[in-house]
Design an enzyme around this catalytic site. Structure first.
Site, mmCIF file in Angstrom:
data_model
loop_
_atom_site.group_PDB
_atom_site.id
_atom_site.type_symbol
_atom_site.label_atom_id
_atom_site.label_comp_id
_atom_site.label_asym_id
_atom_site.label_seq_id
_atom_site.Cartn_x
_atom_site.Cartn_y
_atom_site.Cartn_z
ATOM 1 C CG ASP A 301 -2.125 -0.796 1.090
ATOM 2 O OD1 ASP A 301 -2.401 -1.229 -0.048
ATOM 3 O OD2 ASP A 301 -2.821 -1.013 2.094
ATOM 4 C CE LYS A 323 -5.952 6.477 -7.338
ATOM 5 N NZ LYS A 323 -6.758 7.135 -8.318
ATOM 6 C CG MET A 434 -8.572 7.370 7.215
ATOM 7 S SD MET A 434 -9.440 6.126 6.266
ATOM 8 C CE MET A 434 -9.941 4.978 7.524
HETATM 9 C C1 LIG Z 1 -6.849 3.194 5.724
HETATM 10 S S1 LIG Z 1 -6.401 3.462 7.387
HETATM 11 C C2 LIG Z 1 -5.343 2.106 7.665
HETATM 12 C C3 LIG Z 1 -5.092 1.880 9.107
HETATM 13 C C4 LIG Z 1 -4.105 0.761 9.333
HETATM 14 N N1 LIG Z 1 -4.639 -0.481 8.891
HETATM 15 C C5 LIG Z 1 -3.679 0.656 10.786
HETATM 16 O O1 LIG Z 1 -4.003 -0.311 11.456
HETATM 17 O O2 LIG Z 1 -2.968 1.559 11.223
HETATM 18 C C6 LIG Z 1 -5.306 4.798 7.208
HETATM 19 C C7 LIG Z 1 -5.367 5.750 8.391
HETATM 20 O O3 LIG Z 1 -4.604 5.243 9.474
HETATM 21 C C8 LIG Z 1 -4.055 6.318 10.182
HETATM 22 N N2 LIG Z 1 -2.596 6.193 10.099
HETATM 23 C C9 LIG Z 1 -1.875 5.301 9.424
HETATM 24 N N3 LIG Z 1 -0.564 5.467 9.626
HETATM 25 C C10 LIG Z 1 -0.449 6.510 10.478
HETATM 26 C C11 LIG Z 1 0.638 7.182 11.069
HETATM 27 N N4 LIG Z 1 1.894 6.794 10.834
HETATM 28 N N5 LIG Z 1 0.400 8.217 11.895
HETATM 29 C C12 LIG Z 1 -0.850 8.614 12.146
HETATM 30 N N6 LIG Z 1 -1.937 8.020 11.605
HETATM 31 C C13 LIG Z 1 -1.737 6.988 10.793
HETATM 32 C C14 LIG Z 1 -4.522 7.586 9.508
HETATM 33 O O4 LIG Z 1 -5.711 7.992 10.131
HETATM 34 C C15 LIG Z 1 -4.791 7.098 8.122
HETATM 35 O O5 LIG Z 1 -5.674 7.947 7.438
#
Ligand SMILES: C[S@@+](CC[C@H](N)C(=O)[O-])C[C@H]1O[C@@H](n2cnc3c(N)ncnc32)[C@H](O)[C@@H]1O
Length: 576
Positions: A301, A323, A434
């Site tokens: 991803d 994306k 998100m």
């Molecule tokens: C589609 S979700 C996927 C979440 C992922 N599966 C998880 O368990 O972290 C994507 C969201 O996770 C959060 N996210 C992912 N990585 C992050 C990071 N390094 N710092 C802060 N938020 C993060 C944000 O809210 C982002 O929009």
């Protein structure tokens, strides 16, 4: 001799001559000059990326470090001398015997264990004539004068010599060794730090389980068979890759050798759905690293930090799917079709997803699609940003007296609307994934759902990466605070009293504005760009050992360029 060349007179045998030449060429105390490694920009293969990431060149006060030419010696059937009668000599004798050498021990006082070894024992002090017919000598007597005599006499005769702990008297040094059957990993610090060599050996031993010895044996048999059948080199490489990607290693670890051999010779594809954690590749699980390093095809991803891909096989196919900021169902369908098609042709596919695959990661849908297609699948949980980002920002999700429960949700529903947070009113702490595009609406909804407008909140962006920053505020002003600056990385919102739970122990750095930290990490993390199997590294290697959440008071005082203290924003400046 262990080779078939028994017709050679001993002194003329090519290996014998090589030993003698090698012994003459390496002179004690002479530093071999090793050129410094340099990073050359441009597209590179994953193997090169690994080197650059983990083996930076090093000059200490301008002095070039001494280096040795590394080689494995075939001492099978050759006479080797060990001088000494204690434990160190015993260990050396055992090592030589394991390599098939004919060993003579010379010393006047021998510990009883020597009697259990198949060695020739000469119970007196060392004499120069003891070296006759030897290809190699080790002095482990601990006697200074003897060491000098052994070294001098050996060099005069062109016999390779090692005097324990006295590199200046040696023509070779012995590495720290990890043995797994036919597999041997040698570690040397060129005599600079035997302590570190021993430490690294222990790390390698943990990583390289005994199953690797059997794996080498099985892939060796596969190699013999493919060569006998005249299979082309490129097809052989494909088959070795398949063997590596097969479940054979796991089966060997479980002691199921026959099943492992069958798995190596079968060509069933399978898929591992792996969570990559919040960004920092050091937060990948050990299982994730093991599988990633064996995959044929990696579909990753956009949120996956490219540095994680440095663990991939150099010949692995790396494909970025998806994306940022919403993906259509057609794309999701094509990812699933890609995985199914690849697994059906016998490939080992890793689907690498940010955080945990089952936390807003559509992992469940992918499992259903793969199972429906009859594909074997393994799920490897990852460290979810939902818990990692607050932790790295210094926010405990639960805290005695403040919060005994937490809920994780997303700002938007699957149909695009903003959630009605009344459903989650019971949770003390709320993590909203998100949230950026809908921050004002989320705040309004939370206030409407009963949270006070002054409720502490924090937006954590790019947690665990070089872009990590935290904006703190309260429900009624977080939209304004965040709106003043562009949010580039993935971000989540933490809502609740816990946001300020550790305010007293966080640094109050006046150079920070509105709780936005200045990066203390001057070097920065490497920027890796991936295009297919090509991986590019821009920037200095990261020191992931240091991590980004240092908590000691000492660390707070020394905000030097190596310590990433970016989570230490001014929580105590929060107005609520
Ligand atoms: C589609 S979700 C996927 C979440 C992922 N599966 C998880 O368990 O972290 C994507 C969201 O996770 C959060 N996210 C992912 N990585 C992050 C990071 N390094 N710092 C802060 N938020 C993060 C944000 O809210 C982002 O929009």
């Amino acid at each position: 001799m262990t080779t078939g060349c028994r017709s050679w007179p001993r002194w003329r045998h090519p290996r014998e001559r090589w030993f003698r030449r090698a012994a003459r060429k390496v002179r004690p105390g002479r530093a071999a000059i090793r050129p410094r490694r340099r990073w050359v920009p441009g597209p590179r293969r994953a193997s090169e990326v690994n080197d650059d990431l983990f083996i930076p060149s090093l000059d200490i006060r301008g002095a070039r470090l001494m280096g040795y030419y590394a080689a494995f010696l075939d001492v099978g059937g050759q006479r080797c001398l060990v001088v000494g009668g204690g434990e160190p000599a015993l260990a050396k004798a055992r090592g030589l015997l394991e390599s098939g050498a004919r060993v003579t021990i010379v010393w006047d006082r021998l510990i009883p264990e020597f009697r259990t070894l198949e060695v020739a024992l000469v119970e007196r002090r060392f004499e120069e004539a003891d070296l006759e017919g030897c290809v190699l000598a080790i002095d482990a007597s601990g006697d200074e004068a003897t060491g000098v005599r052994v070294s001098q006499a050996a060099r005069e005769r062109g016999v390779l010599v090692n005097v324990l702990d006295r590199p200046a008297l040696c023509t070779f040094i012995a590495p720290a060794l990890v043995r797994r059957g036919p597999l041997q990993v040698a570690i040397s610090t060129s005599g600079r730090s035997p302590f570190l060599a021993a430490h690294l050996r222990r790390l390698v031993e943990r990583w390289l389980g005994p199953e690797w010895g059997s794996m080498v044996e099985l892939t060796g048999r596969l190699r013999d068979r493919l060569r006998q059948q005249g299979v082309s080199l490129s097809e052989q490489t494909t088959q070795y890759g398949r063997a590596l990607g097969s479940p054979a290693l796991g089966l060997l670890r479980a002691g199921r050798v026959a099943a492992a051999e069958a798995a190596i010779n079968r060509s069933d594809g399978h898929v591992a759905l792996i969570g990559a954690g919040p960004g920092d590749p050091a937060l990948l699980t050990v299982r994730a690293v093991g599988l990633l390093s064996r995959a044929d095809l990696v579909l990753y991803d956009a949120l996956v930090d490219a540095a994680a891909l440095a663990w991939c096989r150099p010949d692995a196919e790396l494909v970025c799917v998806g994306k940022r900021g919403g993906r259509t169902s057609a794309q999701q369908g094509s990812i699933e079709a890609h995985m199914i098609a690849a697994a059906q042709t016998g490939r080992f596919v890793v689907r690498l997803k940010g955080g945990d695959p089952f936390v807003f990661g559509r992992g469940g849908e992918e499992v259903l699609a793969l199972v429906a297609a009859g594909i074997t699948i393994e799920v490897v949980p990852g460290v979810s940003a939902a818990t990692a980002a607050p932790a790295l920002a210094g926010i405990p999700l639960t805290h005695r007296g403040l919060a005994a429960s937490f809920a994780v949700t997303t700002a938007r529903r699957a149909d695009g609307g903003v959630h009605d947070f009344r459903d989650l009113a019971g949770a003390d702490t709320l993590v909203v994934m998100m949230p950026v595009q809908a921050l004002q609406q989320v705040s309004a909804q939370l206030i409407a759902a009963g949270r006070p407008p002054t409720c502490p909140v924090a937006l954590v962006e790019g947690a665990s990466t070089s872009r990590q920053r935290v904006v703190r505020g309260r429900l009624d002003d977080i939209g304004r605070r965040v709106g003043q600056r562009a949010v580039e990385g993935p971000a989540l919102l933490v809502v609740g009293a816990v946001v300020n739970a550790l305010a007293e122990v966080t640094a109050s750095d006046q150079s920070m504005q509105d709780g936005i930290p200045r990066r203390a990490h001057a070097g920065g993390h490497p920027q890796l760009r991936v295009d297919g199997a090509q991986v590019r590294v821009d920037g200095a290697p990261a020191d992931h050992e240091l991590g980004s959440n240092l908590w000691s008071g000492q660390a707070a005082r020394h905000q030097d360029e190596h310590l990433d203290l970016s989570w230490r924003q001014a929580t105590n400046r929060n107005p609520s």
